[in-house]
Write a protein that holds these residues in place. Structure first.
Motif: not given
Length: 196
Positions: A39-52, A73-79
């Motif tokens: 699963w692209p967890y980092a993309v998923h999390l960033l998608a929510h941040l992109y929409l604020n 680690p990329e997921l943690v960096a997005v977090w």
């Protein structure tokens, strides 16, 4: 698991569609009992941040197992970006973005996120200030003073070079549309018919 729709949205730079798309696909995958190892967890999390959408981002982060967090680690960096947003650490967002070497799947998305974020911050500054110092704009925008000044001036603000103060150009207030008598008459007749 078929992630072609997610890949297509990333390729098309349709970033605003990613959060609901990922949410739906993850629910479908979970309902079938399929594994989510890829699963692209980092993309998923960033998608929510992109929409604020910080609440959904926090919920998504908290729903992930510690094993998933430790392995990506990329997921943690997005977090880290999400934490800065949640805490209103405006400058910290830029530090978090620049503090990680983003992979090819996220590099363009991160760039688009930063552009969107800068626009939101600039709109906030425009609505909150009538004058503001160049160093403060640079701080909030995550730019050098020169770049921040150029950005502000390009967007209609004016600079007093002697004081290093920027005068904000306020957006023109929208005027209310006037209702003509014929529209008011039709509305009155409609309400009259509904009541009787």
């Amino acid at each position: 698991m078929d992630l072609s729709a997610v890949q297509a949205a990333l390729s098309d730079k349709s970033y605003s569609t990613l959060a609901p798309l990922c949410d739906d696909l993850l629910l479908q995958t979970a309902s079938r009992g399929a594994t989510t190892d890829e699963w692209p967890y980092a993309v998923h999390l960033l998608a929510h941040l992109y929409l604020n959408d910080l609440n959904s981002a926090r919920f998504f982060w908290k729903s992930l197992s510690q094993e998933v967090k430790n392995a990506r680690p990329e997921l943690v960096a997005v977090w880290r970006i999400g934490q800065c947003l949640w805490n209103r650490d405006y400058a910290g967002v830029y530090t978090a973005v620049q503090g990680f070497e983003w992979g090819p799947d996220l590099a363009d998305f991160i760039t688009a996120f930063l552009e969107s974020y800068r626009k939101r911050i600039f709109q906030l500054l425009t609505s909150a200030y009538s004058t503001i110092s160049v160093p403060d704009v640079a701080h909030f925008m995550g730019m050098s003073e020169e770049d921040a000044t150029n950005y502000a001036v390009e967007n209609g603000w004016s600079l007093d070079a002697s004081t290093k103060m920027l005068t904000v150009k306020k957006a023109k207030a929208q005027t209310n549309q006037k209702l003509d008598a014929s529209k008011l008459q039709r509305l009155t007749e409609c309400v009259f018919h509904l009541e009787h």
